[in-house]
Design a protein around this motif. Structure first.
Motif, PDB file in Angstrom:
ATOM      1  N   ASN A  17       1.302  -0.942   0.294  1.00 10.83           N
ATOM      2  CA  ASN A  17      -0.185  -0.577   0.582  1.00 10.83           C
ATOM      3  C   ASN A  17       1.114   1.164   0.028  1.00 10.83           C
ATOM      4  OD1 ASN A  17      -2.167   2.080   0.021  1.00 10.83           O
ATOM      5  ND2 ASN A  17      -2.760   0.947   2.252  1.00 10.83           N
ATOM      6  N   ASN A  18       0.173   1.873  -0.886  1.00  9.40           N
ATOM      7  CA  ASN A  18       1.342   3.258  -0.861  1.00  9.40           C
ATOM      8  C   ASN A  18       0.705   4.004  -0.609  1.00  9.40           C
ATOM      9  OD1 ASN A  18       3.719   2.497  -2.067  1.00  9.40           O
ATOM     10  ND2 ASN A  18       2.862   2.226  -3.842  1.00  9.40           N
ATOM     11  N   ILE A  19       1.256   5.206   0.666  1.00 13.48           N
ATOM     12  CA  ILE A  19       0.555   6.469   0.923  1.00 13.48           C
ATOM     13  C   ILE A  19       1.641   7.182   0.971  1.00 13.48           C
ATOM     14  CG2 ILE A  19       1.302   5.904   3.901  1.00 13.48           C
ATOM     15  CD1 ILE A  19      -2.559   6.974   2.940  1.00 13.48           C
ATOM     16  N   ASP A  20       0.895   8.426   0.453  1.00 17.48           N
ATOM     17  CA  ASP A  20       1.729   9.973   0.271  1.00 17.48           C
ATOM     18  C   ASP A  20       1.652  10.910   1.548  1.00 17.48           C
ATOM     19  OD1 ASP A  20       2.408  12.507  -0.109  1.00 17.48           O
ATOM     20  OD2 ASP A  20       3.094  11.794  -2.130  1.00 17.48           O
ATOM     21  N   PRO A  21       2.210  10.989   2.323  1.00 19.38           N
ATOM     22  CA  PRO A  21       2.057  11.894   3.325  1.00 19.38           C
ATOM     23  C   PRO A  21       1.127  13.217   3.276  1.00 19.38           C
ATOM     24  CG  PRO A  21       4.319  11.378   3.356  1.00 19.38           C
ATOM     25  CD  PRO A  21       3.862  10.639   1.546  1.00 19.38           C
ATOM     26  N   VAL A  22       0.616  13.645   1.942  1.00 20.74           N
ATOM     27  CA  VAL A  22       0.297  14.697   1.551  1.00 20.74           C
ATOM     28  C   VAL A  22      -1.396  14.538   1.801  1.00 20.74           C
ATOM     29  CG1 VAL A  22      -0.786  15.809  -0.452  1.00 20.74           C
ATOM     30  CG2 VAL A  22       1.999  15.615   0.062  1.00 20.74           C
ATOM     31  N   GLU A  23      -1.188  12.707   1.073  1.00 16.30           N
ATOM     32  CA  GLU A  23      -2.778  12.484   1.460  1.00 16.30           C
ATOM     33  C   GLU A  23      -3.486  12.296   3.128  1.00 16.30           C
ATOM     34  OE1 GLU A  23      -3.580   8.704  -1.141  1.00 16.30           O
ATOM     35  OE2 GLU A  23      -2.123   8.582  -1.532  1.00 16.30           O
ATOM     36  N   VAL A  24      -2.541  12.255   3.849  1.00 18.21           N
ATOM     37  CA  VAL A  24      -2.610  12.356   5.163  1.00 18.21           C
ATOM     38  C   VAL A  24      -3.075  13.697   5.394  1.00 18.21           C
ATOM     39  CG1 VAL A  24      -1.926  11.622   7.458  1.00 18.21           C
ATOM     40  CG2 VAL A  24      -1.140  10.110   5.294  1.00 18.21           C
ATOM     41  N   PHE A  25      -1.343  14.836   5.773  1.00 12.69           N
ATOM     42  CA  PHE A  25      -2.036  16.453   5.803  1.00 12.69           C
ATOM     43  C   PHE A  25      -3.055  16.485   5.307  1.00 12.69           C
ATOM     44  CE2 PHE A  25       2.589  14.597   7.529  1.00 12.69           C
ATOM     45  CZ  PHE A  25       2.058  14.675   8.340  1.00 12.69           C
ATOM     46  N   ASN A  26      -3.880  16.524   3.960  1.00 14.93           N
ATOM     47  CA  ASN A  26      -4.441  17.546   3.342  1.00 14.93           C
ATOM     48  C   ASN A  26      -6.123  16.724   4.039  1.00 14.93           C
ATOM     49  OD1 ASN A  26      -6.305  18.416   0.943  1.00 14.93           O
ATOM     50  ND2 ASN A  26      -7.334  16.413   0.527  1.00 14.93           N
ATOM     51  N   PHE A  27      -6.369  15.990   4.405  1.00 19.77           N
ATOM     52  CA  PHE A  27      -7.570  15.418   5.159  1.00 19.77           C
ATOM     53  C   PHE A  27      -7.082  16.442   7.036  1.00 19.77           C
ATOM     54  CE2 PHE A  27     -10.508  13.233   8.555  1.00 19.77           C
ATOM     55  CZ  PHE A  27     -11.527  13.058   8.277  1.00 19.77           C
ATOM     56  N   ALA A  28      -6.237  15.996   7.371  1.00 17.31           N
ATOM     57  CA  ALA A  28      -5.641  16.805   8.756  1.00 17.31           C
ATOM     58  C   ALA A  28      -5.701  18.449   8.446  1.00 17.31           C
ATOM     59  CB  ALA A  28      -4.285  15.511   9.223  1.00 17.31           C
ATOM     60  N   VAL A  29      -5.554  18.756   7.548  1.00 18.17           N
ATOM     61  CA  VAL A  29      -5.441  20.294   7.975  1.00 18.17           C
ATOM     62  C   VAL A  29      -6.975  21.064   7.182  1.00 18.17           C
ATOM     63  CG1 VAL A  29      -4.599  22.133   6.406  1.00 18.17           C
ATOM     64  CG2 VAL A  29      -3.363  20.591   7.059  1.00 18.17           C
ATOM     65  N   ALA A  30      -7.212  19.869   6.371  1.00 23.86           N
ATOM     66  CA  ALA A  30      -8.801  20.190   5.869  1.00 23.86           C
ATOM     67  C   ALA A  30      -9.809  19.999   7.624  1.00 23.86           C
ATOM     68  CB  ALA A  30      -9.425  19.618   5.074  1.00 23.86           C
ATOM     69  N   LYS A  31      -9.869  19.599   8.411  1.00 26.43           N
ATOM     70  CA  LYS A  31     -10.485  19.368   9.451  1.00 26.43           C
ATOM     71  C   LYS A  31      -9.965  19.957  10.348  1.00 26.43           C
ATOM     72  CE  LYS A  31     -13.586  16.632   7.906  1.00 26.43           C
ATOM     73  NZ  LYS A  31     -15.466  17.245   7.531  1.00 26.43           N
ATOM     74  N   LYS A  32      -9.112  20.534  10.217  1.00 29.96           N
ATOM     75  CA  LYS A  32      -8.259  21.147  11.629  1.00 29.96           C
ATOM     76  C   LYS A  32      -7.782  20.666  12.614  1.00 29.96           C
ATOM     77  CE  LYS A  32      -9.911  25.850  10.390  1.00 29.96           C
ATOM     78  NZ  LYS A  32     -11.259  26.759  10.741  1.00 29.96           N
ATOM     79  N   CYS A  33      -6.896  19.440  12.159  1.00 29.65           N
ATOM     80  CA  CYS A  33      -6.953  18.567  13.266  1.00 29.65           C
ATOM     81  C   CYS A  33      -5.580  18.814  14.033  1.00 29.65           C
ATOM     82  CB  CYS A  33      -6.111  17.094  12.485  1.00 29.65           C
ATOM     83  SG  CYS A  33      -7.979  16.278  12.514  1.00 29.65           S
TER      84      CYS A  33
END
Length: 90
Positions: free
Chosen positions: A15-31
């Motif tokens: 499974n390839n995950i890009d950190p951008v995918e992780v932070f796109n959600f986290a930043v959008a939700k202000k986590c």
């Protein structure tokens, strides 16, 4: 508030995950804190070198964004798990 987000579905042994995918959600939700988790269908929860490398990339990105990476968990069907935090890999 709590959020759970499925970011990617891999194939049987990869499974390839890009950190951008992780932070796109986290930043959008202000986590301010995140936990990442993935499964090992093999039943062996020991992290691979690729798991360790992506965890370090995500940790570095989290530090830059002032987001606390609480843990990275590797889980499997037998209810065993591996915690990067518990093994001091974070």
């Amino acid at each position: 508030m709590e959020y759970i987000e499925l970011l990617t579905i891999g194939i049987l042994n990869q499974n390839n995950i890009d950190p951008v995918e992780v932070f796109n959600f986290a930043v959008a939700k202000k986590c301010k804190r995140i936990i990442i988790c993935h499964n090992h269908p093999s039943g062996d929860t020991k992290p691979s070198e690729a798991d360790k490398q992506v965890t370090q990339k995500i940790k570095k990105g989290a530090d830059v964004l002032n987001i606390e990476l609480l843990d990275h968990l590797v889980i499997c069907e037998s209810k065993e798990f591996y915690s990067f935090k518990a093994f001091e890999l974070l």
